[in-house]
Scaffold this active site. Structure first.
Site, short mmCIF file in Angstrom:
data_model
loop_
_atom_site.label_atom_id
_atom_site.label_comp_id
_atom_site.label_asym_id
_atom_site.label_seq_id
_atom_site.Cartn_x
_atom_site.Cartn_y
_atom_site.Cartn_z
N SER A 143 33.50 47.48 -9.00
CA SER A 143 33.03 46.14 -8.67
C SER A 143 33.92 45.61 -7.57
O SER A 143 35.06 46.08 -7.39
CB SER A 143 33.14 45.23 -9.90
OG SER A 143 32.94 43.86 -9.57
N TYR A 156 37.18 41.76 -17.51
CA TYR A 156 36.37 42.50 -16.55
C TYR A 156 37.19 42.91 -15.33
O TYR A 156 37.14 44.06 -14.89
CB TYR A 156 35.18 41.63 -16.13
CG TYR A 156 34.12 42.34 -15.32
CD1 TYR A 156 33.11 43.07 -15.94
CD2 TYR A 156 34.10 42.25 -13.93
CE1 TYR A 156 32.12 43.70 -15.19
CE2 TYR A 156 33.12 42.88 -13.18
CZ TYR A 156 32.13 43.59 -13.82
OH TYR A 156 31.15 44.23 -13.08
#
Length: 261
Positions: A143, A156
């Site tokens: 990401s 995350y």
């Protein structure tokens, strides 16, 4: 670009980014093992559609990516179904948004298990076969948050930074074995995961969802548009081809300029 004769596993591929990547790999000729949760009939339609539309073999594993034993069994099942695993795409992921001091302990542990540890266990299981055949392609879907941080996403961000580090180590260990390992780092993609974040942010900040998209979600993405799932599928196919054999240990940003700042 043809991947005919190759066999792939794509985790978290019954929706969103993973579904798009599985479709792209099958369109390039690779046999594909799907993995994920969802309605059984919908999953079967997806699996059968890959076979019908692309003339490949497609199978499904319901392995839970938080369970190392199930991940190991998934890889073994793929090897039994296809005779090998040439391509491993680690895509499965979940998200929770909360301040550090309010972040639920159980969600921290689950996010680390699914977003980071599952990559390690899948790579560990697939690596012996790749080494034996002297060929392999590992693509970890990290990401932009594997490269930069945002508030309220502590688990995350930590997990995706870990994915980038894992990618580098695997690449170094396999650099002379015709095995590559790369991380794709997307910005915001319009997936069910992101749609859930939009709702959470709207409730947390007393905003409309339209305001969240404009002023929060895409605030850091200079292109001001969501990344297309088809873009990520095309890049994955390229990384899995022989033309990308010297690309390894990299983190490829697909983020509309987000991490260029």
């Amino acid at each position: 670009m043809s991947l005919k004769g190759k066999a792939a596993i794509v985790t978290g591929s019954t929706s969103g980014i993973g579904q798009g990547i599985a479709e792209a790999l099958a369109a390039a000729g690779a046999d594909v093992m799907l993995n994920g949760f969802g309605d059984a009939d919908a999953v079967e339609r997806q699996r059968a559609g890959l076979e019908r539309d692309h003339g490949v073999k497609a199978v499904f594993s319901a392995a839970d990516m938080s369970k190392p034993d199930q991940i190991k069994a998934m890889v073994a099942d793929a090897e039994a179904a296809f005779g090998k695993v040439d391509i491993l795409v680690n895509n499965a992921g979940i998200q929770t948004v909360a301040a550090v001091e309010e972040f639920p302990d159980d969600r921290w542990e689950l996010i680390q298990a699914i977003n980071l540890s599952s990559n390690f266990y899948a790579i560990k299981a697939a690596m012996p076969g790749m080494k034996a055949r002297n060929w392999g392609r590992i693509v970890n879907i990290a990401s932009a948050h594997g490269l930069v941080a945002s508030p309220y996403k502590v688990a995350y961000v930590a997990a995706k930074h870990g994915v980038v580090g894992l990618t580098k180590v695997v690449a170094l260990e396999t650099a002379q074995m015709n095995i590559t390992c790369n991380a794709i780092c997307p910005g915001f993609v319009k997936t069910p995961l992101v749609e859930g974040q939009i709702g959470e942010q709207a409730r947390a900040n007393d905003m409309t969802e339209e305001q969240v998209v404009r002023d929060v979600i895409l605030a850091s993405q200079p292109s001001k548009r969501f990344v297309g799932i088809d873009e990520l599928g095309a890049l994955t196919v390229f990384l899995c081809g022989d033309q990308a054999s010297s690309i390894t240990g990299t983190s490829l940003s697909v983020d509309g300029g987000w991490t260029a700042r």
